[in-house]
Design a protein around this motif. Structure first.
Motif, PDB file in Angstrom:
ATOM      1  N   HIS A  10     -10.536  -1.836  -0.330  1.00 29.41           N
ATOM      2  CA  HIS A  10      -9.275  -2.280  -0.927  1.00 29.41           C
ATOM      3  C   HIS A  10      -9.445  -3.735  -1.356  1.00 29.41           C
ATOM      4  O   HIS A  10     -10.268  -4.465  -0.804  1.00 29.41           O
ATOM      5  N   LYS A 155      -8.488  -0.593   4.320  1.00 27.26           N
ATOM      6  CA  LYS A 155      -7.059  -0.398   4.046  1.00 27.26           C
ATOM      7  C   LYS A 155      -6.211  -1.112   5.096  1.00 27.26           C
ATOM      8  O   LYS A 155      -5.259  -1.807   4.758  1.00 27.26           O
ATOM      9  N   GLU A 159      -3.718  -4.197   4.138  1.00 22.41           N
ATOM     10  CA  GLU A 159      -2.271  -4.122   4.364  1.00 22.41           C
ATOM     11  C   GLU A 159      -1.807  -5.223   5.320  1.00 22.41           C
ATOM     12  O   GLU A 159      -0.750  -5.823   5.120  1.00 22.41           O
ATOM     13  N   ARG A 162      -1.893  -8.443   3.328  1.00 20.69           N
ATOM     14  CA  ARG A 162      -0.768  -8.442   2.395  1.00 20.69           C
ATOM     15  C   ARG A 162       0.517  -8.858   3.129  1.00 20.69           C
ATOM     16  O   ARG A 162       1.259  -9.715   2.660  1.00 20.69           O
ATOM     17  N   SER A 163       0.749  -8.283   4.303  1.00 20.90           N
ATOM     18  CA  SER A 163       1.949  -8.633   5.085  1.00 20.90           C
ATOM     19  C   SER A 163       1.934 -10.099   5.495  1.00 20.90           C
ATOM     20  O   SER A 163       2.961 -10.780   5.419  1.00 20.90           O
TER      21      SER A 163
END
Length: 182
Positions: A10, A155, A159, A162-163
């Protein structure tokens, strides 16, 4: 430093939460310019044959990818984690990174940037760099691995990052939608 290869690659893309229509318009115009140069390069039969592996199922579209990325970034609090193994995703993302539309900022994400100069040769070289990532799966089947040219995360890591970015940078779609125009 060569990026690490992982099973579920990712990439995290980010943009400013400040509304900057001039920048985004310039960015989209540059993406359109890159698309025109890509189409022009494909008109050369020798080049087209050399990059046939990346367009076996459909011709990649930098314009479609650019527009989709901007829309998703806006919808997802200006930070996006993208699965590079999605069909028609890895090549376009790698091309946009190679051409300077996203710059690795070392934290481990890419920030949207505006490349200064695009040329047909630069577009051709970016595509050839991606084609050069092909590896043999056996029985003469080769797979292009554009994820090997970018810094990837799993992944779960993507994620989580990103958070963290959304929290750290103060990106919050509820707050952004609630802004008053002055």
């Amino acid at each position: 430093m060569k990026p690490k290869l992982i099973d579920d690659p990712h990439i995290v893309l980010e943009m400013s939460d400040e509304p900057d229509c001039r920048f985004l318009a310039s960015w989209l115009m540059k993406v359109a310019e890159a698309e025109a140069l890509w189409s022009e390069a494909l008109s050369d039969p020798d080049f087209e044959k050399r990059v046939a592996d990346v367009s076996a199922f459909c011709v990649p579209s930098l314009e479609c990818a650019g527009l989709e990325i901007l829309c998703e970034m806006k919808r997802r609090d200006h930070v996006l984690a993208i699965d590079l193994l999605q069909p028609e995703c890895g090549f376009e993302i790698a091309m946009l990174v190679q051409l300077g539309f996203f710059t690795f900022n070392g934290r481990p994400s890419y920030h949207i940037t505006l490349p200064e100069t695009l040329t047909r040769e630069r577009v051709r070289q970016a595509a050839m760099d991606i084609v050069a990532t092909a590896s043999d799966l056996g029985d003469g089947v080769e797979v292009v691995q554009p994820e090997s040219l970018v810094h990837t995360l799993s992944k779960t890591e993507a994620e989580a990052w990103r958070s963290r970015l959304i929290a750290m940078l103060g990106f919050d779609s509820a707050t952004l939608r609630g802004r008053t125009i002055q």
